[in-house]
Design a protein around this motif. Sequence first.
Motif, PDB file in Angstrom:
ATOM      1  N   ASP A   1       0.821  -1.285  -0.035  1.00  0.00           N
ATOM      2  CA  ASP A   1      -0.092   0.134   0.100  1.00  0.00           C
ATOM      3  C   ASP A   1       1.046   1.203  -0.042  1.00  0.00           C
ATOM      4  O   ASP A   1       1.817   1.253   0.771  1.00  0.00           O
ATOM      5  CB  ASP A   1      -0.801   0.151   1.226  1.00  0.00           C
TER       6      ASP A   1
ATOM      7  N   PRO B   1      -3.121  -9.580  -5.471  1.00  0.00           N
ATOM      8  CA  PRO B   1      -3.849  -8.139  -6.199  1.00  0.00           C
ATOM      9  C   PRO B   1      -2.714  -6.972  -5.860  1.00  0.00           C
ATOM     10  O   PRO B   1      -1.813  -7.103  -5.055  1.00  0.00           O
ATOM     11  CB  PRO B   1      -4.913  -8.163  -5.093  1.00  0.00           C
ATOM     12  N   PHE B   2      -3.035  -6.127  -6.413  1.00  0.00           N
ATOM     13  CA  PHE B   2      -2.122  -4.856  -6.193  1.00  0.00           C
ATOM     14  C   PHE B   2      -2.259  -4.087  -4.685  1.00  0.00           C
ATOM     15  O   PHE B   2      -3.494  -4.522  -4.224  1.00  0.00           O
ATOM     16  CB  PHE B   2      -2.425  -3.711  -7.131  1.00  0.00           C
TER      17      PHE B   2
ATOM     18  N   PRO C   1       2.222  -3.003  -7.424  1.00  0.00           N
ATOM     19  CA  PRO C   1       1.844  -4.261  -8.218  1.00  0.00           C
ATOM     20  C   PRO C   1       2.576  -5.511  -7.205  1.00  0.00           C
ATOM     21  O   PRO C   1       3.523  -5.627  -6.795  1.00  0.00           O
ATOM     22  CB  PRO C   1       2.463  -4.504  -9.622  1.00  0.00           C
TER      23      PRO C   1
ATOM     24  N   ASN D   1      -3.193  -0.794  -2.363  1.00  0.00           N
ATOM     25  CA  ASN D   1      -3.979   0.431  -2.488  1.00  0.00           C
ATOM     26  C   ASN D   1      -3.157   1.665  -2.306  1.00  0.00           C
ATOM     27  O   ASN D   1      -2.224   1.710  -1.808  1.00  0.00           O
ATOM     28  CB  ASN D   1      -5.343   0.255  -1.403  1.00  0.00           C
TER      29      ASN D   1
ATOM     30  N   PRO E   1      -8.545   1.654  -4.458  1.00  0.00           N
ATOM     31  CA  PRO E   1      -8.106   0.406  -4.518  1.00  0.00           C
ATOM     32  C   PRO E   1      -7.280   0.066  -5.957  1.00  0.00           C
ATOM     33  O   PRO E   1      -7.510   0.667  -6.854  1.00  0.00           O
ATOM     34  CB  PRO E   1      -9.582  -0.484  -4.773  1.00  0.00           C
ATOM     35  N   ALA E   2      -6.225  -0.804  -5.564  1.00  0.00           N
ATOM     36  CA  ALA E   2      -5.413  -1.337  -6.800  1.00  0.00           C
ATOM     37  C   ALA E   2      -4.622  -0.191  -7.302  1.00  0.00           C
ATOM     38  O   ALA E   2      -4.260  -0.333  -8.544  1.00  0.00           O
ATOM     39  CB  ALA E   2      -6.325  -2.111  -7.634  1.00  0.00           C
ATOM     40  N   HIS E   3      -4.428   0.640  -6.750  1.00  0.00           N
ATOM     41  CA  HIS E   3      -3.533   1.789  -7.115  1.00  0.00           C
ATOM     42  C   HIS E   3      -2.096   1.802  -6.368  1.00  0.00           C
ATOM     43  O   HIS E   3      -1.338   2.882  -6.180  1.00  0.00           O
ATOM     44  CB  HIS E   3      -4.037   3.017  -7.346  1.00  0.00           C
TER      45      HIS E   3
END
Length: 118
Positions: free
Chosen positions: A21, A75-76, A70, A78, A65-67
Motif C-alpha cells: 500500500d 492483488p495490487f 503491483p 491500495n 483500490p489497486a493503485h
Amino acid sequence: MPVVLRVRLVPPEGYRLDGRDLHVQLTLSPWEAALGATITLDTPAGPVSIDVPPGTCSGRVLTVPAHGIPNPNGPFGNLHAHTHILVPARLTPAERDLFKRLATTSNFNPRTPTAPGP
C-alpha cells in the motif's frame, strides 16, 4: 549454491510504503473539503482522480483500490490519500470578507461534542 536476490522498494518522494500500500498526503483547500471536489493526484502509475466527499475533515483517509504497488502473486496494493486542509496564509480583502460572512452566518462550532471528526 542458490542465488538470493534481495529487492528493496523505495517509494517515490512524498509517498510512504506499507507493504504494497502507498500512503500520500492530499492537501485540500477549505472549500474543497467543505463542498467536495474531484482532485487529480499524480501517482507513480500515472494520474488518478479522487472524489473528495463534502464535509471532509483533515485526517480522513480516502482509499483508491489497486493503485498501490503491483504484486505478481496477487492483488495490487491500495493508494491511501490522507487529507490535510490548508488555509491560505494571506487573504485578499474579498477572501477575508467571505470568511467573515461565513463566520457570522454559520452556527458550526468545531469544539462541540457533536462536531464531525476525521
